[in-house]
Design an enzyme around this catalytic site. Structure first.
Site, PDB file in Angstrom:
ATOM      1  N   ALA A 253      -6.710  -4.702   7.115  1.00 51.34           N
ATOM      2  CA  ALA A 253      -7.662  -3.656   6.742  1.00 51.34           C
ATOM      3  C   ALA A 253      -8.887  -4.205   6.013  1.00 51.34           C
ATOM      4  O   ALA A 253      -9.792  -3.446   5.673  1.00 51.34           O
ATOM      5  CB  ALA A 253      -6.969  -2.612   5.862  1.00 51.34           C
TER       6      ALA A 253
ATOM      7  N   TRP B 104       0.867  -1.179   0.000  1.00 53.67           N
ATOM      8  CA  TRP B 104       0.000   0.000   0.000  1.00 53.67           C
ATOM      9  C   TRP B 104       0.913   1.241   0.000  1.00 53.67           C
ATOM     10  O   TRP B 104       1.763   1.362   0.889  1.00 53.67           O
ATOM     11  CB  TRP B 104      -0.866  -0.048   1.255  1.00 53.67           C
TER      12      TRP B 104
ATOM     13  N   ASP C  91      -0.771  -5.526   9.231  1.00 51.40           N
ATOM     14  CA  ASP C  91      -1.769  -4.512   8.883  1.00 51.40           C
ATOM     15  C   ASP C  91      -2.983  -5.266   8.358  1.00 51.40           C
ATOM     16  O   ASP C  91      -2.901  -5.931   7.324  1.00 51.40           O
ATOM     17  CB  ASP C  91      -1.179  -3.593   7.798  1.00 51.40           C
TER      18      ASP C  91
ATOM     19  N   LYS D 298     -13.363  -0.494   5.883  1.00 53.41           N
ATOM     20  CA  LYS D 298     -13.964  -1.299   4.816  1.00 53.41           C
ATOM     21  C   LYS D 298     -15.022  -2.248   5.355  1.00 53.41           C
ATOM     22  O   LYS D 298     -16.119  -2.315   4.818  1.00 53.41           O
ATOM     23  CB  LYS D 298     -12.890  -2.109   4.082  1.00 53.41           C
TER      24      LYS D 298
HETATM   25  C1  LIG Z   1      -3.341  -2.066   3.464  1.00 52.65           C
HETATM   26  C2  LIG Z   1      -4.118  -0.944   4.078  1.00 52.65           C
HETATM   27  N1  LIG Z   1      -3.839  -0.588   5.332  1.00 52.65           N
HETATM   28  C3  LIG Z   1      -4.492   0.408   5.937  1.00 52.65           C
HETATM   29  C4  LIG Z   1      -5.482   1.104   5.296  1.00 52.65           C
HETATM   30  C5  LIG Z   1      -6.124   2.212   6.080  1.00 52.65           C
HETATM   31  O1  LIG Z   1      -7.414   2.514   5.902  1.00 52.65           O
HETATM   32  P1  LIG Z   1      -8.144   3.655   6.727  1.00 52.65           P
HETATM   33  O2  LIG Z   1      -7.143   4.602   7.249  1.00 52.65           O
HETATM   34  O3  LIG Z   1      -9.079   4.274   5.770  1.00 52.65           O
HETATM   35  O4  LIG Z   1      -8.858   2.943   7.841  1.00 52.65           O
HETATM   36  C6  LIG Z   1      -5.799   0.772   3.974  1.00 52.65           C
HETATM   37  C7  LIG Z   1      -6.796   1.530   3.231  1.00 52.65           C
HETATM   38  O5  LIG Z   1      -6.840   1.607   2.033  1.00 52.65           O
HETATM   39  C8  LIG Z   1      -5.106  -0.281   3.361  1.00 52.65           C
HETATM   40  O6  LIG Z   1      -5.369  -0.671   2.108  1.00 52.65           O
END
Ligand SMILES: Cc1ncc(COP(=O)(O)O)c(C=O)c1O
Length: 394
Positions: free
Chosen positions: A210, A127, A208, A243
């Site tokens: 998500a 990411w 991580d 999500k």
């Molecule tokens: C791999 C990954 N980590 C963390 C996030 C963090 O998402 P948010 O800050 O919107 O909760 C995302 C969002 O796209 C993600 O794809």
């Protein structure tokens, strides 16, 4: 003073959103931004979220500050959702954060505080925000091989070889499920091999997570995170509710610091509170309260899990339909990986010129590295995409 500021690189995905919005064509298809959309192209508020919000609105008597680590009901409910009973609660320090991004950021800051010379190993690709936050914090990153561009599966041999170059104390960042941007994931045997390597070399695991519930199911998607948490001496887990609860803009996330030494928990917990205090003080409460209301109410939880399961199955259905359409139109099995990938994304492995051609000639927008958001499709647009992919020669 302001004249000393330098223009910062724009976020490629946000830039793509703007290009899509400005495209006047009616037939355009947005496969860019990582937001779930239903068949009508809408990102709905989940039924249980609406109901929980109403309950919070009716029952809430104060908006006074919570605590620096957020509402304990949220941490407890999320810990149980993610870890089940894999780790004793007494070994887990946890703090609510502004989204999963906030959790990732605080985790990196904790690493930097505890071990400034730690390098962070990240999958290639990962990411993009992982890289940009690490760069911003001045932390050294090392990319490990992850995606095999030929097979569009995990290059596990390459991954293990690269991880074996890590030194004691280095951090290995792993995606708990539904790898973003590739959609390719390790199986549990491979996860165990990574854990063994982490333990042999004295490395620190960071997960991580998500997209729990977007891949193979709520428990299935948490299985690797549970395996890590229960088999390494220390780890960090950054979780996002954006999500799987569809609460993107509420900024709802949790950071956990886990140690097998129960005596370490107090110091870890105090550090998470301190980091929150320095960066934003109290974490956002509304999304967290909605999430804990859902998870702690049997009927709301069942309804949420059922709607999430519909979301998951609809994405799996789209994957299968796309793989079938591509098989039919290209006469080859080379796109079968789309049905094997999990989560919202698949990297289809197209050169940037072909991604641009899809955009210019067909109004189909995906990220430049050929990541597409499966949830941006529906039963009608899948054949259009399949034909366009074949037409541009991917
Ligand atoms: C791999 C990954 N980590 C963390 C996030 C963090 O998402 P948010 O800050 O919107 O909760 C995302 C969002 O796209 C993600 O794809």
């Amino acid at each position: 003073m302001f004249e000393n500021l330098k223009a910062q690189p724009t976020d490629k995905i946000l830039e793509l959103m703007k290009l899509f919005a400005d495209d006047p064509r009616d037939q355009k298809i947005d496969l860019g931004v990582g937001v779930y959309k239903n068949a009508e192209g809408v990102t709905p508020v989940m039924r249980a979220v609406k109901a929980a919000e109403q309950r919070v609105w009716e029952d809430q008597t104060t908006k006074a500050y919570t605590s620096l680590i957020g509402d304990p009901a949220f941490s407890d409910a999320m810990i149980s959702l993610i870890l089940g009973d894999a780790v004793p609660r007494a070994n887990i320090a946890a703090a609510a954060t502004p989204g999963g991004t906030g959790a990732v950021r605080q985790a990196f800051e904790l690493v930097r505080m505890a071990n400034p010379s730690a390098r962070v190993y990240v999958s290639n690709p990962t990411w993009p925000n992982h890289l940009s936050i690490l760069k911003y914090l001045g932390m050294e990153t090392v990319a490990y091989r992850y995606f095999d561009e030929e097979t569009r599966a995990v290059d596990f041999g390459g991954m293990i070889e690269d991880l074996a170059t890590a030194n004691a104390g280095d951090v290995i960042l792993l995606h708990g499920c539904c790898h973003n941007p590739t959609g390719a994931n390790l199986n549990l045997v491979e996860w165990q091999a990574v854990i063994d390597l982490i333990n042999e070399r004295g490395l620190i695991a960071m997960v991580d997570i998500a997209y729990q519930g977007f891949g193979d199911g709520l428990d299935e998607d948490a299985a690797a995170t549970r395996l890590v948490a229960s088999n390494v001496s220390e780890c960090l887990i950054a979780a996002s509710c954006s999500k799987n609860f569809g609460v993107y803009r509420e900024r709802t996330g949790l950071l956990m610091a886990i140690s097998q030494e129960t005596s370490q928990q107090g110091l870890n917990q105090g550090t998470l509170a301190f980091l929150n205090r320095q960066n934003f003080s109290f974490p956002p409460d509304h999304g967290a309260r909605v999430v804990s209301t859902i998870l702690n109410d049997q009927a709301l939880r069942a309804d949420w899990a059922a709607e999430l399961e519909d979301v998951r199955l609809s994405m799996l259905g789209l994957r299968q339909q796309l793989a079938d359409e591509l098989q039919k139109r290209s006469g080859s099995d080379r796109f079968a990986f789309i049905a094997q990938h999990r989560g919202m994304f698949s990297r289809i492995g197209a050169a940037p010129e072909l991604v641009m051609k899809l955009r210019q000639e067909h109004g189909i927008y995906m990220v430049g590295d050929s990541r597409m958001n499966i949830a941006g499709l529906n039963a009608t647009t899948v054949p259009i995409l399949a034909q366009a992919i074949v037409d541009v020669g991917i």
